[in-house]
Design a protein around this motif. Structure first.
Motif, PDB file in Angstrom:
ATOM      1  N   TYR A   5       4.887   4.315  -3.869  1.00 51.20           N
ATOM      2  CA  TYR A   5       6.186   4.552  -4.597  1.00 51.20           C
ATOM      3  C   TYR A   5       7.441   4.356  -4.141  1.00 51.20           C
ATOM      4  O   TYR A   5       8.443   3.831  -4.712  1.00 51.20           O
ATOM      5  CB  TYR A   5       6.184   6.150  -4.855  1.00 51.20           C
ATOM      6  N   ASP A  16      -0.949   5.608 -10.162  1.00 51.66           N
ATOM      7  CA  ASP A  16      -1.034   5.330  -8.649  1.00 51.66           C
ATOM      8  C   ASP A  16      -2.256   5.100  -8.078  1.00 51.66           C
ATOM      9  O   ASP A  16      -3.385   5.188  -8.685  1.00 51.66           O
ATOM     10  CB  ASP A  16      -0.112   6.372  -7.997  1.00 51.66           C
ATOM     11  N   CYS A  34       3.470  -2.631  -9.651  1.00 55.61           N
ATOM     12  CA  CYS A  34       2.306  -1.523  -9.686  1.00 55.61           C
ATOM     13  C   CYS A  34       0.812  -2.245  -9.500  1.00 55.61           C
ATOM     14  O   CYS A  34       0.220  -1.605  -8.419  1.00 55.61           O
ATOM     15  CB  CYS A  34       2.257  -0.755 -10.942  1.00 55.61           C
ATOM     16  N   TRP A  49       1.291  14.464 -11.507  1.00 55.39           N
ATOM     17  CA  TRP A  49       2.600  14.907 -11.284  1.00 55.39           C
ATOM     18  C   TRP A  49       2.986  16.429 -12.120  1.00 55.39           C
ATOM     19  O   TRP A  49       2.304  16.388 -13.067  1.00 55.39           O
ATOM     20  CB  TRP A  49       3.584  13.844 -11.874  1.00 55.39           C
ATOM     21  N   TRP A  83      12.535   4.235  -3.345  1.00 51.19           N
ATOM     22  CA  TRP A  83      12.567   5.565  -2.791  1.00 51.19           C
ATOM     23  C   TRP A  83      12.343   5.393  -1.139  1.00 51.19           C
ATOM     24  O   TRP A  83      11.620   4.543  -0.710  1.00 51.19           O
ATOM     25  CB  TRP A  83      11.495   6.179  -3.257  1.00 51.19           C
ATOM     26  N   LEU A 140       9.706   2.154  -6.928  1.00 49.33           N
ATOM     27  CA  LEU A 140      10.858   2.892  -7.390  1.00 49.33           C
ATOM     28  C   LEU A 140      12.053   2.783  -6.287  1.00 49.33           C
ATOM     29  O   LEU A 140      12.992   3.309  -6.795  1.00 49.33           O
ATOM     30  CB  LEU A 140      10.708   4.379  -7.729  1.00 49.33           C
TER      31      LEU A 140
END
Length: 258
Positions: free
Chosen positions: A30, A246, A222, A74, A36, A34
């Protein structure tokens, strides 16, 4: 981009969290996907980190309990004024409370619940940590929607639990691919409820969308990071969308806003 630290209205999605078996692998996925960065979260939750986007908190990732049989998924958390009262209301409406309510240090009080169909969601009574600090920016959450086989039942449940309006969509909107209903707070759409029989959607659950600058590029990234493409990128009334997973199978969607 400025991080916003404001109290989020009762009944509004305020946070998303993921439990994984391999925390370092999740961060390696991630983080670059994204944009992060990560910092330790409350120690009461075991191995847990908060993800930030340019210094603004956007999500949490923790280590699943040992021998957990639950799939990696999630979870959308809803802001509540009182986690204990909201948990009691979940039970009164026929749902279950699987975890809590419990205190997460000085950050706040939480519970994890399930609706009548078994879809999990969280309740968050923010104290020091109010929730995500940026939304609708590339790399940040932008929308949560419930995918369910019984939209009327779900609409009645969430409307009753949060004491908020649930507005049904007109047939033309549903035909365009929009949600069948939306949970609204003070007249603003805050979450969607979508009826589906598509086997690709899996069991009833809350689907989280993250905004990205380029959906097709994100799909390629991804796959390169060990994730999977579940539903190919397509244009929708809300922008270009793809559904991904993921490396542990945790499902999420990415959207390029129109």
């Amino acid at each position: 981009m400025t991080a916003l630290k404001v109290k989020i209205a009762h009944g509004t999605p305020c946070w998303v969290s993921l439990l994984v078996r391999d925390l370092e692998r999740a961060k390696a996925f991630y983080g670059p996907l994204l944009g992060w960065s990560f910092a330790p979260g409350p120690t009461e939750l075991g191995g847990y980190v908060r993800a930030s986007l340019h210094g603004a908190k956007v999500a949490g990732i923790g280590v699943a309990p040992a021998h957990s049989a639950l799939p990696t998924e999630w979870t959308t958390y809803f802001a509540v004024d009182n986690a204990d009262q909201a948990s009691a209301r979940v039970r009164e409406c026929g749902g279950t409370v699987a975890v809590g309510p419990l205190q997460s240090g000085q950050a706040g009080r939480l519970a994890v619940s399930a609706d009548l169909s078994g879809a999990f969601f969280g309740l968050w009574e923010g104290q020091e940590h109010l929730g995500w600090e940026v939304v609708a920016e590339p790399g940040a959450p932008v929308w949560s929607e419930l995918v369910t086989k019984d939209e009327p039942l779900a609409a009645a449940f969430y409307g009753s639990v949060f004491g908020r309006a649930v507005v049904e969509a007109d047939p033309s909107a549903v035909a365009r691919g929009e949600e069948d209903a939306t949970l609204q707070v003070e007249g603003h759409r805050v979450a969607g409820i979508k009826q589906t029989t598509d086997l690709r959607d899996g069991p009833p659950r809350w689907r989280i969308y993250f905004a990205v600058e380029d959906v097709d590029l994100t799909v390629r990234q991804c796959l390169g990071l060990g994730g999977a493409l579940l539903v190919a990128a397509q244009d929708t009334p809300y922008g270009r969308v793809a559904r991904l997973a993921d490396p542990e199978g945790g499902r999420f969607s990415v959207v390029r806003l129109p």
